[in-house]
Design a protein around this motif. Structure first.
Motif, short mmCIF file in Angstrom:
data_model
loop_
_atom_site.label_atom_id
_atom_site.label_comp_id
_atom_site.label_asym_id
_atom_site.label_seq_id
_atom_site.Cartn_x
_atom_site.Cartn_y
_atom_site.Cartn_z
N THR A 252 5.04 -18.94 -15.78
CA THR A 252 4.72 -18.06 -14.65
C THR A 252 4.28 -16.69 -15.17
N VAL A 253 3.23 -16.16 -14.57
CA VAL A 253 2.74 -14.81 -14.82
C VAL A 253 3.11 -13.96 -13.62
N VAL A 254 3.76 -12.82 -13.87
CA VAL A 254 4.22 -11.95 -12.78
C VAL A 254 3.63 -10.55 -12.95
N ARG A 255 3.12 -9.99 -11.86
CA ARG A 255 2.64 -8.61 -11.84
C ARG A 255 3.11 -7.93 -10.56
N ARG A 256 3.34 -6.60 -10.66
CA ARG A 256 3.78 -5.82 -9.50
C ARG A 256 3.03 -4.50 -9.46
N VAL A 257 2.35 -4.24 -8.35
CA VAL A 257 1.62 -3.00 -8.15
C VAL A 257 2.15 -2.33 -6.89
N VAL A 258 2.51 -1.06 -7.01
CA VAL A 258 2.97 -0.27 -5.87
C VAL A 258 1.88 0.75 -5.55
N THR A 259 1.48 0.81 -4.27
CA THR A 259 0.41 1.70 -3.85
C THR A 259 0.93 2.70 -2.83
N VAL A 260 0.79 3.96 -3.14
CA VAL A 260 1.11 5.03 -2.18
C VAL A 260 -0.08 5.19 -1.24
N VAL A 261 0.17 5.16 0.05
CA VAL A 261 -0.87 5.33 1.07
C VAL A 261 -0.57 6.65 1.79
N ALA A 262 -1.41 7.66 1.57
CA ALA A 262 -1.10 9.00 2.07
C ALA A 262 -2.22 9.55 2.94
N ASP A 263 -1.83 10.32 3.93
CA ASP A 263 -2.81 11.09 4.70
C ASP A 263 -3.17 12.34 3.92
N GLY A 264 -4.46 12.70 3.98
CA GLY A 264 -4.91 13.93 3.36
C GLY A 264 -5.11 13.81 1.86
N PRO A 265 -5.67 14.85 1.25
CA PRO A 265 -5.87 14.88 -0.20
C PRO A 265 -4.56 15.20 -0.91
N LEU A 266 -4.35 14.59 -2.07
CA LEU A 266 -3.18 14.87 -2.90
C LEU A 266 -3.60 15.51 -4.21
N SER A 267 -2.82 16.45 -4.66
CA SER A 267 -3.02 17.01 -6.00
C SER A 267 -2.43 16.04 -7.03
N ARG A 268 -2.69 16.28 -8.30
CA ARG A 268 -2.10 15.46 -9.34
C ARG A 268 -0.57 15.51 -9.27
N ALA A 269 -0.03 16.70 -9.08
CA ALA A 269 1.43 16.84 -9.03
C ALA A 269 2.01 16.10 -7.84
N GLU A 270 1.34 16.16 -6.68
CA GLU A 270 1.81 15.46 -5.49
C GLU A 270 1.72 13.95 -5.67
N ALA A 271 0.63 13.48 -6.27
CA ALA A 271 0.48 12.04 -6.52
C ALA A 271 1.57 11.54 -7.45
N ALA A 272 1.82 12.27 -8.53
CA ALA A 272 2.85 11.86 -9.49
C ALA A 272 4.22 11.85 -8.86
N ALA A 273 4.52 12.83 -8.01
CA ALA A 273 5.83 12.88 -7.36
C ALA A 273 6.03 11.71 -6.41
N LEU A 274 4.99 11.34 -5.68
CA LEU A 274 5.11 10.20 -4.76
C LEU A 274 5.25 8.90 -5.51
N VAL A 275 4.56 8.77 -6.64
CA VAL A 275 4.72 7.57 -7.46
C VAL A 275 6.15 7.45 -7.97
N ARG A 276 6.71 8.56 -8.43
CA ARG A 276 8.11 8.53 -8.91
C ARG A 276 9.05 8.10 -7.79
N LYS A 277 8.79 8.57 -6.59
CA LYS A 277 9.64 8.21 -5.46
C LYS A 277 9.46 6.74 -5.09
N ALA A 278 8.23 6.25 -5.17
CA ALA A 278 7.94 4.87 -4.77
C ALA A 278 8.40 3.84 -5.78
N VAL A 279 8.25 4.17 -7.06
CA VAL A 279 8.53 3.20 -8.13
C VAL A 279 9.92 3.42 -8.71
N GLY A 280 10.45 4.61 -8.56
CA GLY A 280 11.77 4.89 -9.10
C GLY A 280 11.76 5.27 -10.54
N ARG A 281 10.66 5.87 -11.02
CA ARG A 281 10.61 6.34 -12.41
C ARG A 281 9.64 7.50 -12.52
#
Length: 281
Positions: A252-281
């Motif tokens: 078996t091959v396993v892959r997992r992708v988490v996608t943040v879906v946000a309203d409005g433009p995000l800065s790099r810092a905002e994108a990274a913070a939401l990824v940390r919250k979504a993925v837990g790292r």
């Protein structure tokens, strides 16, 4: 046309995506379940279905252009030393059942069938979760098990001789707008620079929305990103980049992708913070 067996994902009581299990599509589109429309919390659609430029792009899902010579991506097949060719080699993903289903997500069983033979069996897990008042996360895991009588390998146009076209696996066809979307990672920007990278996360930003894609396992993070913005807006993973991906019988091959879906433009810092919250790292 869709059936009633198409669950709607909800976040904070709001519909944010529909999963279509049994679409009525011609064989050359490699029929398969998909998520569409997917929207932001404010209701902005961030997916497209069968756009004129690529009718086989079906919202959000899993597609592979070459499974032991069978096309599970749709459209033409890239053949080494010949280029893209119309061939009668299309497979189909067939929804079998839901193992779990509620407004926050589902677990589905699928069969990948070509030429009357089941090649792969998939377990697909999808979950939707609120991150903030303007952002939510779509968590998609797929596990592909070789149920054929012998070994299988997954390929891409890149492994068949077309440089830069290593698409195959998770794929998100995004919303087309007048201006091409901005694409960036934590330390780079632009299609030419981020395509093929192995960045922890990658953001695609339109006029009023941002999608941030993150590999959530070590194996997923090893897959390069496939990115298009100029020709069309799309982001996916590359299961078979430099070489074909072999799957032994029963493996078996396993892959997992988490996608943040946000309203409005995000800065790099905002994108990274939401990824940390979504993925837990």
């Amino acid at each position: 046309m869709t059936t009633n067996d198409s669950p709607v994902l909800r976040v904070a009581g709001r519909p944010v995506g529909r999963y279509v299990t049994r679409p009525e599509l011609p064989a050359r589109l490699s029929p398969r379940p998909y998520l569409h429309p997917v929207t932001t919390l404010a209701g902005t659609a961030v997916t497209e279905l069968s756009p004129a430029d690529h009718p086989h792009h079906l919202g959000v899902g899993v597609a592979v252009p070459d499974v032991e010579g069978h096309n599970f991506w749709g459209g033409r097949t890239f053949v080494r030393d010949q280029g893209p060719i119309e061939r009668d080699n299309h497979g189909a993903q067939r929804h079998s059942s839901f193992q779990l289903r509620d407004p926050g997500g589902f677990v589905a069983e699928l069969r990948w069938v070509a030429a009357g033979t089941e090649l792969l069996r998939e377990r697909r897990t999808v979950a939707a979760a609120e991150l903030t008042g303007t952002a939510w996360a779509l968590d998609l895991t797929f596990a592909l098990t070789n149920v054929a009588s012998g070994p299988l390998s997954l390929g891409s146009p890149a492994t068949n001789g077309r440089p830069g076209a290593a698409y195959g696996g998770f794929f998100w066809r995004a919303r087309t707008e007048r201006e091409a979307p901005r694409v960036f990672t934590a330390d780079d920007e632009g299609e030419e620079r981020v395509h093929g990278s192995r960045s922890d996360w990658l953001a695609l930003a339109g006029a009023t929305w941002t999608l941030v894609f993150a590999g959530a396992t070590d194996a997923t993070r090893r897959d390069p990103w496939f990115v298009r913005t100029a020709a069309y807006p799309g982001v996916g993973s590359s299961l078979a980049c430099a070489e074909r991906l072999a799957i032994a019988p029963g493996d078996t091959v396993v892959r997992r992708v988490v996608t943040v879906v946000a309203d409005g433009p995000l800065s790099r810092a905002e994108a990274a913070a939401l990824v940390r919250k979504a993925v837990g790292r």
